[in-house]
Design an enzyme around this catalytic site. Sequence first.
Site, PDB file in Angstrom:
ATOM      1  CB  THR A   1      -0.901   0.029   1.238  1.00 54.09           C
ATOM      2  OG1 THR A   1      -0.082  -0.121   2.398  1.00 54.09           O
ATOM      3  CG2 THR A   1      -1.909  -1.110   1.206  1.00 54.09           C
TER       4      THR A   1
ATOM      5  CG  ASN B   1       3.223   9.313  -2.110  1.00 57.59           C
ATOM      6  OD1 ASN B   1       3.003   9.633  -3.277  1.00 57.59           O
ATOM      7  ND2 ASN B   1       4.332   8.707  -1.753  1.00 57.59           N
TER       8      ASN B   1
ATOM      9  CB  THR C   1       1.458   5.544  -2.501  1.00 55.50           C
ATOM     10  OG1 THR C   1       1.268   6.675  -1.638  1.00 55.50           O
ATOM     11  CG2 THR C   1       2.942   5.328  -2.720  1.00 55.50           C
TER      12      THR C   1
ATOM     13  CD  GLU D   1     -10.633  -1.839   4.207  1.00 51.63           C
ATOM     14  OE1 GLU D   1     -11.120  -2.977   4.250  1.00 51.63           O
ATOM     15  OE2 GLU D   1     -10.575  -1.085   5.187  1.00 51.63           O
TER      16      GLU D   1
END
Length: 738
Positions: free
Chosen positions: A464, A630, A633, A704
Amino acid sequence: MTRTSLGAPLDRVDGRAKVTGAARYAADNNPAGLAHGYFVLSTIAKGTIRSIDAARASAAPGVLAVYSHANPLRLLPPRSYIAQFIGEPQRAMQDAVVRHYGQIVAMVVAETFEQARDAAALVTVEYDAQPPAADFLAGVPGARDPQTPFGHPVTILADGVPDIDAALAASEVTHTAVYTQPPEHHNPMEPHSAVAMWDGGKLTIHSGSQGPALHALDLAEGLGVPQEDVHVIGPYVGGGFGGKATSWSPTLLAAAAARALRRPVKVVTTREQLFTVTGHRTASHLTVTLGARRDGTLTAVKNLAVTTFEIENPASPPTAAYKCPNLDLRLKVVDLDIPRRTIMRAPGYAAGTFGLECAMDELAHELGLDPIELRMRNYATASPDKGLPYASKHLDECYRVGAERFGWSRRKAEPRSVTDGQWLVGMGMATCVLPSSQHAGAARVRFRANGTVEVACNTADLGTGAMTVLAMAGADRLGLPVGRIRPALGDSTLPVAAEGDSFMGAVGSAATSTILSAVHDAAGEAITALIAHAVSDARSPFHGMDAQDVRYSSGVLEGGGRRAGFGELLTTTGTPGVEAVTTATLGEDTERYAFITSGAHFCEVRVHRLTGEARLSRVTCVVDAGTIVNGKTARGQIAGGVVMSAGQALLEGAYVEPATGRIANANFADYLVPVNADIPAVDVHFLDHPDTRYNPQGARGLGELTGTGVAAAIANAIYNATGTRVRDLPITPDKLLS
């Protein structure tokens, strides 16, 4: 590396190690004297083991031991609440009872993997079989009430309304439909694996885990040793999606066998074994009833969800999505003789938003409303179940921006209106929503004499980007380049929150927000400790000064006309490091506000009119998740969620044979997952509105989020393209041609 602030699209700090093969995952560890374990699995789903003949296996080349209930590796039952409900309450090979097909009934340990595998084929097991209960849909009518708080019903009624059925009867329009999906499996790139070794009574185990401290607790309970005598190491984890949140039999048996044989033991599950010896997402059956006025305003929502796992509640999304005066949300559970269920990305909400968002689309079509307009007419500014105002919610902006970026205005409301040769083209949208969560996390920040800072936290990086977030959090708080931060995670000995709170880890989309809060507080206390050291050590240039007169900025101490970097200071004083460990508590605002992460998905799908093949051709996701720590990511998380949910919508599903309980497609040839050719470019846009009531940096979790809503957006687009409404996932060609 230049200094960065939160929000920069920073490359992963562990990226080079991963792409060059330098990153060591659990199974990459090969200590001296290593032995290998391999499992024998049951070929019935219910019954008892009459006998196990391991004579030929025991005599095979290289075999060290064959374990079964007749020659057991003793394991104690779990005591922790988490392990009992999302893991395995019955330890492997402790009795002769068979509870599901593919259960571990024996374990062969040999000098090599191949020797263990070949010997396992020589183990003969005879059973007294019984007919299993393995048909989920057949069990739905007799489903029971859940026995845990996760499944408690939610009933909210307006004044004067006696029950939900009365509210629905008074509604001008109602819509009822059943939405179903089969079991899904995590199938991470890195299968569950462990390398266990003992030194006296202390266990060191290399094992990929979403929560190293919880993993250590699980192992300690199973092995009957103190938790402090278990050291879990797993800095690199090749995917988890919830499946590595708790410990499973392969890890426990590796540790138990290593103790029994007094030598290291490695266990790596095969792809087929992974389908039955670890957990999976439950099948679900949702009956959704919406009541509304003719203008689209919701008056009542009745949602009955049936699953095989009472921790995962697909009935719950209406408590977060829309404003409605009358709600009745209930969960029922079917008990089956199948492998264990566990949490999987966006538990409850993945299946729940499929049903709810498809129902909203169907209601919009019936009322002649644009699907976005229907959602805006039911826009919630407060949590329907708690009544608390949302601290920060910009879902309306997600709708507007997403519609503009996607070109929603070009959508034709009437199905089958757009064609391209033999392809029917449709557009669909859906809301994605997930309640925000964070833990009271702990972190350690240590200034070191070499000019670097270690920032450590007891969490995990499943791919992740948590390691990068940890480095960025330290860099931002301390005013340093990321290159001077040394992040550390994936180790059970690193700081964890209060005693007993061992569940802090990469779960519930809470890792980033927990890391930020913990590092923020720990860095502040580390600066205080550094200044205290500077004024108290006789060798320091700041010795004797008042601590209030010394300032820290970007790694440098200044005061009284003196200036020194922390590395220089610690070298001068002969001190290896100065540190602080802090547990960040949740703020008071968590009691006064509700917190939610939300967004909007827009999909274009092309369906071949002759073959029924559905292709996802365009995707736009607009997300409101507070501060984006970020951008690179974070985008990967959203795009990855789209990929996973495209599998949910179009490809994935385990087929459990009703008569035998066997998973017929327990392999990558028959259990289909998306590949590059299935996924178009994903347009991701973040609103980036900081939610500072949630934490000082204003960041909420998002990992999620795109596990919700995407499947519904795809289903809605397929309806717009074809005029065929499919309510049973996955949407395969046969369902579009029937």
